[in-house]
Design an enzyme around this catalytic site. Structure first.
Site, mmCIF file in Angstrom:
data_model
loop_
_atom_site.group_PDB
_atom_site.id
_atom_site.type_symbol
_atom_site.label_atom_id
_atom_site.label_comp_id
_atom_site.label_asym_id
_atom_site.label_seq_id
_atom_site.Cartn_x
_atom_site.Cartn_y
_atom_site.Cartn_z
ATOM 1 N N SER A 113 26.728 82.605 42.785
ATOM 2 C CA SER A 113 25.999 83.844 42.554
ATOM 3 C C SER A 113 26.856 84.930 41.901
ATOM 4 O O SER A 113 27.374 84.740 40.818
ATOM 5 C CB SER A 113 25.408 84.317 43.880
ATOM 6 O OG SER A 113 24.591 85.434 43.675
ATOM 7 N N HIS A 114 27.031 86.033 42.593
ATOM 8 C CA HIS A 114 27.723 87.205 42.051
ATOM 9 C C HIS A 114 29.227 87.158 42.293
ATOM 10 O O HIS A 114 29.934 88.091 41.937
ATOM 11 C CB HIS A 114 27.141 88.447 42.722
ATOM 12 C CG HIS A 114 27.136 88.293 44.210
ATOM 13 N ND1 HIS A 114 26.238 87.453 44.855
ATOM 14 C CD2 HIS A 114 27.934 88.794 45.166
ATOM 15 C CE1 HIS A 114 26.485 87.466 46.152
ATOM 16 N NE2 HIS A 114 27.514 88.265 46.370
ATOM 17 N N ASP A 278 23.159 89.243 37.684
ATOM 18 C CA ASP A 278 24.411 88.703 38.219
ATOM 19 C C ASP A 278 24.762 87.327 37.664
ATOM 20 O O ASP A 278 24.117 86.836 36.723
ATOM 21 C CB ASP A 278 24.356 88.662 39.746
ATOM 22 C CG ASP A 278 23.459 87.548 40.260
ATOM 23 O OD1 ASP A 278 22.499 87.197 39.557
ATOM 24 O OD2 ASP A 278 23.719 87.030 41.362
ATOM 25 N N ASP A 280 24.272 84.201 38.438
ATOM 26 C CA ASP A 280 23.272 83.140 38.303
ATOM 27 C C ASP A 280 21.869 83.669 38.010
ATOM 28 O O ASP A 280 20.895 82.921 38.065
ATOM 29 C CB ASP A 280 23.242 82.270 39.566
ATOM 30 C CG ASP A 280 22.868 83.057 40.800
ATOM 31 O OD1 ASP A 280 23.176 84.263 40.851
ATOM 32 O OD2 ASP A 280 22.260 82.486 41.716
ATOM 33 N N ASP A 282 19.815 85.866 39.527
ATOM 34 C CA ASP A 282 18.767 86.204 40.498
ATOM 35 C C ASP A 282 18.817 87.670 40.936
ATOM 36 O O ASP A 282 17.818 88.202 41.407
ATOM 37 C CB ASP A 282 18.769 85.246 41.711
ATOM 38 C CG ASP A 282 20.094 85.193 42.432
ATOM 39 O OD1 ASP A 282 21.053 85.852 41.979
ATOM 40 O OD2 ASP A 282 20.173 84.487 43.452
ATOM 41 N N ARG A 283 19.956 88.327 40.773
ATOM 42 C CA ARG A 283 20.021 89.736 41.185
ATOM 43 C C ARG A 283 19.702 90.670 40.025
ATOM 44 O O ARG A 283 19.792 90.275 38.857
ATOM 45 C CB ARG A 283 21.432 90.086 41.675
ATOM 46 C CG ARG A 283 21.782 89.399 42.941
ATOM 47 C CD ARG A 283 23.085 89.917 43.507
ATOM 48 N NE ARG A 283 23.307 89.281 44.797
ATOM 49 C CZ ARG A 283 24.087 89.740 45.747
ATOM 50 N NH1 ARG A 283 24.764 90.859 45.563
ATOM 51 N NH2 ARG A 283 24.220 89.103 46.888
ATOM 52 N N LYS A 377 14.967 84.931 44.231
ATOM 53 C CA LYS A 377 14.899 86.248 43.631
ATOM 54 C C LYS A 377 15.109 86.092 42.131
ATOM 55 O O LYS A 377 15.636 85.078 41.677
ATOM 56 C CB LYS A 377 15.889 87.199 44.268
ATOM 57 C CG LYS A 377 17.291 86.712 44.355
ATOM 58 C CD LYS A 377 18.065 87.612 45.305
ATOM 59 C CE LYS A 377 19.509 87.167 45.376
ATOM 60 N NZ LYS A 377 19.930 86.878 46.742
#
Ligand code: G1P
Ligand code: ZN
Length: 544
Positions: A113-114, A278, A280, A282-283, A377
């Protein structure tokens, strides 16, 4: 094609956290580590649910190697069909969409992710189920159990596969299809939003967007959707070249790590909307000209103005937020006369509510929002929601925020993170907080006094599963709150998250900075949790 049975031994600690298995990349680079974990995933699937799987990742360092290993393993296990993103790349919401569109049995997402990527940085693997949702606890527990007893895995001796869109390979019982990373997702977005309305507003100059891809996976999605389809000029699509180390940056869209976008949006050249996503995809971070929109407020405003979004024209039915997310959403839901669910942190807890049609919109304070179109998300989707609202309302984001606060009150919200804690000290903090109600009730800070202290426990209304110990809530007599919980996504030491929310109902006092407004409450939180006395820390590492 040869299938080898490779003898292996369990690795300790292959336990999925808030969002899959996350570790330093060197841990994943050990021989057998990826294969063990993926074999444990496959073994957790009933035999009739190994027909079709989707595989893709955020393109970070080691993504390419891990994908090749996973393909060998899936062929070795006789999975009938594997859909893989071109170059091994798919954003997290795009994986979720592809699983749903192709009616796959699930998907394997490679991402941390982030968290930063590159040698010595972070990597992760997550399994999503047939509805496209991060696997629920029952499945992650089964995977973890398998990792503890694994003694062999099955690997096909494949050559290195070239993952160009359109390629198709057949080995034994398996077909591998390489799909374009962006196309299916872009098509989905066109069914959910009025692209003509948004692009007309952009082309006429009445609506402008600046997007920061942070050198992460969203870059190619942004170029296609915001650039090619909606007409945003190239120079307003920043850092949209995806890099394996995210350009050395920390691909977390917030005021600290997306500082150049933040400064741009606060300056005289700002566009109507500023957004970032972010590692990947999703954010999201949302800003208006001269206005930071906190994720909790963004969620509440999307709910409030859902009629401007074609996907939600038929009504929202219900909404959900993670427990630490501010209660702004609850007040909008009450006004709309729809249900509002409060779930533990982590997107997987929204899955059942979405699958049952109990909610259509959900979000978390950690820069995550999405609808019922996928089970993750979705950063780009959130930007499209905001573009739709601004194109339809023809009012600035700053003005929309002010109107929202006047009608519903303002939840002054921010989060203090204490990083780098020793695990046992972090646990001591949580344990003593959990038992502190007797000591804390009645304690005052300014005009507020503590009314209740409790440990959040969630019973899923759909399948009755129970998640215990999901954080400690200190609730004040005016509904303001401080929430404490330990992060479940870190890859080394513990992080204590302290969520601060104060509700200001008087419109005259709603214009302050949220971080400054919560300073005194943050100190109070440090004291009641004995953070300083247990860890020596007087200040958090990050305030967002
Ligand atoms: C963090 C966020 C949480 C989010 C998760 C995955 O988890 O707080 O809301 O779902 O990342 O993006 P945490 O580290 O707090 O467990
Ligand atoms: Zn992410």
């Amino acid at each position: 094609m040869d299938i080898q049975t490779v003898v292996t031994q369990p690795f300790e600690g292959q336990k999925p956290g808030t969002s899959g298995l996350r570790k330093k990349v060197d841990v994943f680079q050990q021989p057998h580590y990826v294969a063990n974990f993926v074999q444990a995933i496959v073994d957790a699937l009933p035999a009739d649910q190994r027909r079709r799987l989707v595989v893709g990742g955020d393109g970070r360092y080691f993504n390419a190697e891990a994908i090749q290993t996973i393909l060998k393993l899936l062929v070795g296990n006789g999975v009938a069909e594997v859909l893989v993103g071109a170059g091994g790349i798919l954003s997290t919401p795009a994986v979720s969409n592809l699983i749903r569109q192709s009616k796959a049995d699930g998907g394997i997402v490679l991402s941390a992710s982030h968290n930063p990527g590159g040698p010595g940085k972070d990597f992760g693997i997550k399994f999503n189920n047939a509805s496209g949702s991060p696997a629920p606890e029952s499945v992650t527990q089964a995977i973890y159990d398998n990792t503890k007893s694994i003694n062999e895995y099955r690997l096909a001796n494949l050559p290195e596969l070239e993952l160009t869109a359109g390629k198709e390979y057949s080995f034994n019982n398996t077909t591998i299809r390489v799909v374009d990373s962006v196309d299916d997702y872009a098509q989905l977005m066109q069914t959910l939003f009025d692209f003509d309305q948004i692009s007309a507003a952009i082309k006429s100059g009445s609506l402008s967007l600046c997007f920061d891809g942070m050198h992460a996976v969203t870059g190619p999605y942004a170029r296609k959707i915001f650039g090619d389809l909606l007409g945003v000029q190239k120079d307003l699509l920043w850092n949209c070249e995806a890099l394996t180390d995210f350009g050395g940056g920390h691909p977390d869209p917030n005021r600290v790590y997306a500082k150049s976008l933040y400064d741009f949006m606060m300056g005289s050249e700002a566009t109507d909307l500023g957004a970032a996503s972010d590692g990947d995809g999703d954010r999201n971070m949302i800003m208006g000209r001269g206005a930071f929109v906190s994720p909790s407020d963004s969620l509440a405003l999307i709910a409030q103005h859902h009629q401007s979004i074609p996907q939600f024209k038929s009504g929202l039915v219900g909404v959900a937020r993670s427990m630490p997310t501010s209660t702004a959403l609850d007040r909008v839901a009450q006004h709309l006369n729809i249900s509002c669910y409060e779930t533990p942190t982590g997107w997987k807890f929204f899955g059942n509510l979405l699958d049952e049609g109990l909610v259509r919109l959900c979000g978390e304070e950690s820069f995550g929002t999405s609808g019922d179109h996928v089970r993750e998300k979705d950063g780009v989707w959130t930007v499209l929601c905001w573009l739709s609202i601004l194109a339809d309302k023809k009012v600035s984001a700053r003005e929309l925020l002010a109107q929202h606060w006047t009608s519903f009150g303002r939840s002054y919200y921010c989060r203090h993170d204490y990083d780098g804690l020793e695990a046992d000290k972090a646990q001591t903090i949580m344990d003593q907080l959990a038992g502190s109600e007797g000591k804390l009730v009645g304690r005052r800070i300014g005009p507020m006094s503590v009314a209740e202290v409790n440990v959040f426990r969630y019973e899923d209304p759909v399948d009755g599963s129970v998640a215990e110990n999901q954080g400690v809530r200190v609730i004040f007599d005016d509904q303001s709150r401080v929430v404490f919980r330990l992060s479940g996504t870190g890859t080394d030491s513990a992080t204590l998250r302290v969520y601060l929310e104060q509700i200001e109902r008087d419109a005259k006092n709603q214009g302050a900075d949220a971080i400054e407004y919560n300073e005194a409450l943050g100190k109070f939180a440090n004291e009641i949790a004995q953070i300083q006395s247990i860890t020596g820390l007087t200040e958090p590492t990050v305030k967002t």
